[in-house]
Every structure is written in C-alpha cells, then in structure tokens.
Design a protein around this motif. Structure first.
Motif, mmCIF file in Angstrom:
data_model
loop_
_atom_site.group_PDB
_atom_site.id
_atom_site.type_symbol
_atom_site.label_atom_id
_atom_site.label_comp_id
_atom_site.label_asym_id
_atom_site.label_seq_id
_atom_site.Cartn_x
_atom_site.Cartn_y
_atom_site.Cartn_z
ATOM 1 N N UNK A 173 -114.165 -14.337 -14.342
ATOM 2 C CA UNK A 173 -113.988 -13.122 -15.141
ATOM 3 C C UNK A 173 -115.107 -12.137 -14.825
ATOM 4 N N UNK A 174 -114.765 -10.866 -14.726
ATOM 5 C CA UNK A 174 -115.753 -9.814 -14.486
ATOM 6 C C UNK A 174 -115.356 -8.568 -15.248
ATOM 7 N N UNK A 175 -116.338 -7.739 -15.559
ATOM 8 C CA UNK A 175 -116.074 -6.468 -16.219
ATOM 9 C C UNK A 175 -115.894 -5.336 -15.210
ATOM 10 N N UNK A 176 -116.317 -5.559 -13.975
ATOM 11 C CA UNK A 176 -116.141 -4.554 -12.935
ATOM 12 C C UNK A 176 -116.181 -5.235 -11.574
ATOM 13 N N UNK A 177 -115.820 -4.491 -10.541
ATOM 14 C CA UNK A 177 -115.842 -5.025 -9.182
ATOM 15 C C UNK A 177 -117.273 -5.221 -8.672
#
Length: 240
Positions: free
Chosen positions: A227-231
């Motif tokens: 999971x990530x909030x941005x690239x």
C-alpha cells in the motif's frame, strides 16, 4: 513504503490511481450527461452510436422503437448508479473524445503521476492501462492533459469490453495474453480498489494499492497488498 519491485509491465487503473475520482465522477460525467441525447440524435448513421443505442435498449428491456429520451433516461440511471455498462462507456468515450479534441476537457493527474510514468517509460518499463472507461475514452484523456500528450507512454489499453470485469482474475489473465504472455509475476498492477488488486493477485500479478488521501478507498483494508499514498513511496525497476 520502500519496496523495490522488479517487473516488465506496469498496468495502471485511472480513477483514484492516476487522477482524482472527482475528475471522472464530476468533470467527465457532468460533461457527458447533457450531451448523450444530442449526440445520439446528431449521429444516426454512426455504427458505434447505433450499436450502443441498440444494446442499451436490449439491456434495459426497451422496445426497438424507444425514443432517444427513453434511452437517455436509462443511460442517466446507469451513470447515477456508476454502472459499468458497455454501451454507456462507448457513448461517453465518443463524447469525451470530442470534448478533448475541442479543448473543452483537459486531464489533470495527481502531481506524482506524470513524473513517475515518464521515468518508468524511460527506464524501459512497458506501460498499459486497465480502466472501466472505454479504450477510446482512455486514449482521449491521455491525449490532452496539463502535462501535454501522454499517449506515447502507453503500449496497450484495456477496458471491461476487451478484457472483462475488473474484479475477476480471468480478466487479468486475458490482459497478460494481450501483453504478449509475459510471466504473470513480471506484471505490476496499481489500483485504489482492493477487490481489483485481489483479482490481479489471483492471476499471479504483483500489486500495489493506492490509498490516496481524500479518495474513496483511502481508509480501505488492502489486506496483504503493498500500500502507498503516492507513486513516490515505491520503486519499480526492470531487469530487461
């Protein structure tokens, strides 16, 4: 998140992953909604339009002589329910193509997106899109953006017509075939929807869930998926 993934292909969702959900549900939907009826009436001999109208009538149980207004009422209902109906997507795609060509529409992506896409492309990663929006609509949206024409970054486009439902593993297997049959583990899928990631993982793909602040799935349970909030929070590299 500091994971580095090794891959050949990066397949990307659009809504909630590349651009804000509001960019689709508000901007694009609101553009298409009042234009559906006029577009149908203005293109009576267009085979794509005729096919979409006929399929709408068939799916909705309308008679063959149903009026444009009756067809549009069905299409508006599908839009309100966010139903991924193929004839609706086809008509929206045609209208959006025209809107982008006219300059009425300009796509704007999350600020981390375009630099990452360009870096991946330059590094030799192959990029593709899998979205519920029609292929025609996808290409149109990438052709006119705040960052210029991005169509050259992508080798393939898939939608629910040429690949299948986004929450079924068979669709991802079909896409892998369409990409030339790479080893499934060499494909990374990026999406904000856990059920889509589940289906891709079931097909053997690597996955990353995008939990972007302010988006509908920001607080979703992504289970075992990265999971990530941005690239900016992960790296994808190729060994090719």
């Amino acid at each position: 998140m500091t994971d580095t993934l090794h891959a050949q292909w990066v397949v990307l969702d659009i809504e909630g992953t590349l651009m804000p959900t509001a960019g689709v549900h508000v901007v694009l939907y609101d553009y298409a909604r009042p234009r559906l009826g006029p577009w149908i009436d203005a293109h009576p001999d267009d085979l794509a339009v005729r096919s979409a109208v006929a399929r709408t009538k068939a799916e909705a149980g309308l008679p063959e002589d149903a009026t444009t207004a009756e067809v549009v009422a069905v299409l508006h209902g599908w839009m309100s329910a966010d139903r991924k109906a193929a004839p609706l997507k086809d008509l929206q795609g045609l209208i959006w193509q025209d809107g982008y060509a006219r300059g009425d529409l300009v796509s704007e992506y999350f600020p981390d997106v375009v630099p990452a896409l360009r870096a991946w492309h330059s590094a030799g990663l192959r990029l593709a899109v899998f979205s519920s929006g029609s292929v025609a609509g996808q290409i149109a949206s990438f052709s006119t953006t705040t960052e210029g024409d991005l169509t050259g970054l992508f080798r393939h486009h898939f939608d629910t017509v040429n690949a299948g439902p986004k929450r079924e593993a068979a669709s991802y297997a079909a896409i892998a075939e369409g990409l030339g049959g790479p080893t499934p583990g060499r494909i990374v899928f990026l999406s904000d929807v856990p059920a889509e990631l589940d289906a891709a993982a079931a097909a053997g793909w690597q996955t990353i869930g995008l939990a972007r602040d302010g988006e509908p799935f920001a607080a979703a349970d992504f289970g075992a998926h990265r999971v990530a909030k941005s690239f900016d929070e992960f790296r994808i590299v190729t060994d090719d």
